[in-house]
Enzyme design. Structure first.
Site, PDB file in Angstrom:
ATOM      1  NE  ARG A   1       7.714   4.845   6.989  1.00  0.00           N
ATOM      2  CZ  ARG A   1       8.068   3.965   6.058  1.00  0.00           C
ATOM      3  NH1 ARG A   1       8.820   2.936   6.394  1.00  0.00           N
ATOM      4  NH2 ARG A   1       7.625   4.091   4.827  1.00  0.00           N
TER       5      ARG A   1
ATOM      6  CE  LYS B   1      -4.794 -13.622   1.145  1.00  0.00           C
ATOM      7  NZ  LYS B   1      -4.917 -12.313   0.459  1.00  0.00           N
TER       8      LYS B   1
END
Length: 327
Positions: A36, A192
């Site tokens: 970016r 998880k």
């Protein structure tokens, strides 16, 4: 339409994006790695290293850093490697430059807040002309970037697409298993992360290896209950993207989620890199409550993160739960 995966675009130049770019290059692909920040892209191009994301790990020769989204236009497949909560915004940008039919692979592990969308649902909504897929499994960025042996799962609703992408990205040290159980792979990765925070709390409180093992086993039971309620296949949940990923991220502070839990357990300020589980905990609990799914460990993590209970109170509440059959 015949797809060619000779050129792969990796969107996001953090540690995981850089690792996947190197992995794709080792698989013989030309890779466009989009950052970016133009300054970061220029620095990577000049130094052949990602000083911000993976200091000390050289970029493979076939990796081309760039800050121009237009450079992704000619890629046969795109890997979206940005945080889960940023995936919609970035996918929308990518949709404007990618050709119709180009697979877009989510590489984040989370659930979108507000919509409760899983990652492929986010991509399908933001970029409907790009077939979505998901890559997940037990993998630390530094291991993958250095070419250490790693195995993960890549899933798409089209089995041929999943198999083709897995073959295109796989190499001698990066093994991909393909699957059509998109939901199972997404759920394993998202749940998880929350459980890894709990494992970190146990370690931070020095509750012992026995407590850590019990936490992992009972946490996995929660993951399975949640997954099956939302359509995951049991064999997926016991595979790499479920149990395998939980074992890895509950094993030590190299996991960002474990590191967050470790800080919480020690009573320290939770600072540092993004931990996806901190954003996913409340979403998972909202979804669990809507289906009547019992998830006491995830609920305890959510309660601590929200400031409703202290770590000590959450632990005491878990240990005081009525005794029950394990089955």
């Amino acid at each position: 339409m015949t797809l060619s995966f000779d050129r792969i675009g990796v969107i996001g130049a953090g540690s995981w994006g850089t690792a996947l770019a190197n992995a794709a290059a080792r698989a013989g692909r030309q890779v466009v790695l989009w950052a970016r920040d133009p300054a970061q892209a220029d620095d990577m191009a000049a130094t052949r290293m990602n000083a911000r994301g993976l200091p000390g790990v050289a970029l493979e020769a076939a990796v081309q850093p760039t800050a121009a989204l237009a450079d992704l236009a000619g890629c046969g497949a795109l890997l979206l490697v940005v945080p889960a909560q940023a995936s919609r915004a970035v996918a929308t940008q990518v949709a404007a430059v990618a050709a119709a039919g180009t697979p877009l692979v989510a590489c984040a592990k989370g659930i979108e807040r507000g919509t409760t969308f899983f990652m492929t649902q986010v991509l399908a909504s933001a970029a409907p002309h790009l077939p979505p897929a998901i890559l997940s499994g037990p993998s630390f960025a530094s291991d993958v970037a250095q070419g250490l042996p790693t195995a993960v799962t890549l899933a798409a609703t089209d089995p041929d697409l999943a198999q083709g992408l897995a073959a295109a990205l796989g190499s001698a040290t990066f093994r991909l298993y393909h699957s059509a159980d998109v939901r199972g792979v997404e759920i394993g990765g998202a749940a998880k992360n929350v459980l890894a925070i709990a494992a970190g709390i146990v370690a931070g409180r020095r509750l012992g290896a026995s407590a850590g093992a019990a936490l992992t086993a009972r946490g996995f039971a929660e993951l399975v209950r949640f997954g099956t309620a939302f359509g995951a296949r049991p064999e997926t949940l016991t595979g790499l993207s479920g149990l395998g990923d939980l074992i890895l991220t509950a094993s030590g502070p190299q996991s960002r989620n474990f590191a967050l839990g470790l800080a919480l357990g020690r009573g320290e300020a939770a600072e540092g890199k993004l931990a996806e589980g901190a954003y996913t905990a409340s979403v998972i609990m909202d979804m669990a409550h809507s289906r009547g799914i019992d998830m006491p460990i995830c609920n305890a993590v959510d309660s601590v993160l929200a400031g409703h209970h202290s770590v000590s109170e959450a632990i005491d509440a878990l240990m005081a739960r009525p005794q029950k059959s394990e089955s």
